[in-house]
Design a protein around this motif. Structure first.
Motif, PDB file in Angstrom:
ATOM      1  N   VAL A 296      26.428  28.568  44.208  1.00  0.00           N
ATOM      2  CA  VAL A 296      27.351  27.493  43.837  1.00  0.00           C
ATOM      3  C   VAL A 296      27.609  27.599  42.337  1.00  0.00           C
ATOM      4  N   GLY A 297      28.847  27.472  41.953  1.00  0.00           N
ATOM      5  CA  GLY A 297      29.179  27.608  40.544  1.00  0.00           C
ATOM      6  C   GLY A 297      30.643  27.936  40.362  1.00  0.00           C
ATOM      7  N   SER A 298      30.994  28.316  39.170  1.00  0.00           N
ATOM      8  CA  SER A 298      32.393  28.495  38.818  1.00  0.00           C
ATOM      9  C   SER A 298      33.122  29.474  39.721  1.00  0.00           C
ATOM     10  N   ILE A 299      32.447  30.549  40.101  1.00  0.00           N
ATOM     11  CA  ILE A 299      33.115  31.622  40.828  1.00  0.00           C
ATOM     12  C   ILE A 299      33.016  31.476  42.338  1.00  0.00           C
ATOM     13  N   ALA A 300      32.140  30.608  42.822  1.00  0.00           N
ATOM     14  CA  ALA A 300      31.922  30.461  44.261  1.00  0.00           C
ATOM     15  C   ALA A 300      32.954  29.504  44.864  1.00  0.00           C
ATOM     16  N   SER A 301      33.552  29.911  45.976  1.00  0.00           N
ATOM     17  CA  SER A 301      34.574  29.112  46.647  1.00  0.00           C
ATOM     18  C   SER A 301      33.949  27.924  47.365  1.00  0.00           C
TER      19      SER A 301
END
Length: 417
Positions: A296-301
């Motif tokens: 989970v984070g900026s790059i995760a959809s």
């Protein structure tokens, strides 16, 4: 689903464990991955594939993709990626005394000393033909008697330039003896430690869980999907990439070529709870045996994660959230790196002692990841009408934080059981 039918709560069967061991054991150092991809996984893919499925191959690397709907670029496509490449050591030079000085790549030098390895040497007279030498060990200092006081006490460490391969060469012309074997600068060296079941229940240990383990999960997910009849509305691309350890180059080529709509990387993660010396850094408390991990984070959809998390919740599959920030650190970044519009996330399993000869994992975490990915893919297939609805759902359902509902204090009472 009854408790007896939840494989992630059971011990991994021997047949499945043996497949996992065979995949992880395949000698596939970076740039030479075909032992795993062509030697083990391609035959397995061909064995489990449904009629019409096809194994795609590439020119620049030994990566492969099992494609459930070849040529159907109109379908919503999901690529599930493990990477076959292993970190390796390489011959740097040969000393007059027969020592084979080596580069240690992504290993800590101190974790290598005394361990048995395999050296793969290309025949100088037959380019493309390889030989293997076993029986050598990695050394740096020789006997403790020759180490200075700082090394004996642990106050001083070992430098990577001190590492060499011991082939027990003796007698006259030691360097010539080595050279006659055809050993040359650049030859690959890998650790010789196949995985074994561990002492504690459902554990296993050995070298190169990173990332034969992700390739195993990808392959077993493909098998479960095939056994369930495949998918009707979405195209699945079960990918085994190369070059991940040196910059995730192989997966970005696959993504650039096949342009999937969504990417699920499968790779090892860290057991931060057990990792020595990092407690005060306050990492996310991921722990072996507590379930698979989801980035989970900026790059995760968020939308892709929603399918995975829903499948986990509905089937009581244990999940651990892994904070990835701006980079998953896995092939989940392939879409971004290849400049392809793809929703992406990364699934993993906490391991201990990564990049050593004694990496440790838990089969329940591995089984959890196999089944949650399978269930999420099946849910995505059911959510698509075959006319672009799933693609539209991803495009139109990005979270709107301006629509977030207000949350007040919940009081001090303990949460009910």
């Amino acid at each position: 689903m009854s408790e007896s039918k939840k494989p992630w709560n059971q011990s991994m069967p021997d047949e499945q464990f043996n497949l996992m061991r065979d995949i992880i054991a395949a000698p596939s150092p970076v740039g030479l991955e075909a032992a795993m991809t062509y030697g083990v996984l391609k035959p397995y893919f061909e064995k489990i594939a449904k009629d019409g499925w096809k194994v795609q191959q590439f020119k620049g690397s030994a990566g492969i993709v099992l494609d459930t709907h070849p040529g159907r670029d109109d379908m919503f496509s999901v690529m599930i990626i493990g990477h076959a490449d292993k970190i390796r050591m390489q011959v740097r030079s040969i000393g007059e005394d027969g020592k084979i000085w080596i580069n240690t790549d992504s290993f800590l030098p101190t974790t290598l000393i005394g361990h048995e390895v395999k050296l793969f040497s290309e025949d100088p007279e037959k380019p493309g033909s390889y030989r293997v030498i076993e029986g050598g060990t990695v050394e740096a200092l020789g006997a403790i008697h020759f180490a200075d006081a700082g090394l004996r006490s642990g106050d001083k460490g070992i430098k990577k330039e001190q590492i060499y391969l011991e082939l027990q060469i003796h007698g006259e012309n030691k360097k010539e003896q080595v050279e006659k074997l055809g050993i040359r600068s650049g030859d690959s060296i890998i650790l010789n430690r196949p995985i074994k079941r561990g002492f504690s229940p459902d554990t296993f240990y050995g070298a190169y869980l990173d990332n034969g383990l992700g390739c195993f999960v990808t392959a077993e997910t493909a098998r479960l999907v095939a056994e369930a009849g495949g998918t009707d509305n979405i195209r699945l691309l079960f990918a085994i990439a190369s070059y991940e350890e040196i910059g995730r180059f192989g997966s970005r080529v696959m993504v650039g070529e096949m342009k999937p709509d969504a990417i699920i990387a499968v790779d090892v993660n860290h057991d931060y709870v057990a990792a020595p010396g990092i407690g005060d850094k306050r990492f996310t408390p991921l722990e072996m045996g507590k379930g698979f991990t989801m980035s989970v984070g900026s790059i995760a959809s968020e939308r892709l994660n929603r399918f995975i998390e829903t499948a986990a919740l509905e089937n009581d599959i244990p999940l651990q959230r892994d904070v990835c920030g701006r980079d998953t650190g896995t092939d989940g970044m392939a879409g971004v790196l290849a400049s392809v519009d793809a929703a992406a996330t990364s699934i993993g399993f906490p391991t201990r002692n990564m990049h050593t000869i004694s990496e440790v994992g838990n089969t329940s975490d591995v089984l959890a990841s196999i089944h949650v990915i399978t269930l999420a893919l099946q849910a995505m297939d059911a959510a698509d009408d075959g006319k672009g609805s799933l693609r539209a759902e991803f495009e139109n359902n990005h979270p709107r934080l301006d629509e977030a509902v207000s949350l007040g204090h919940q009081g001090g009472d303990k949460k009910e059981d």
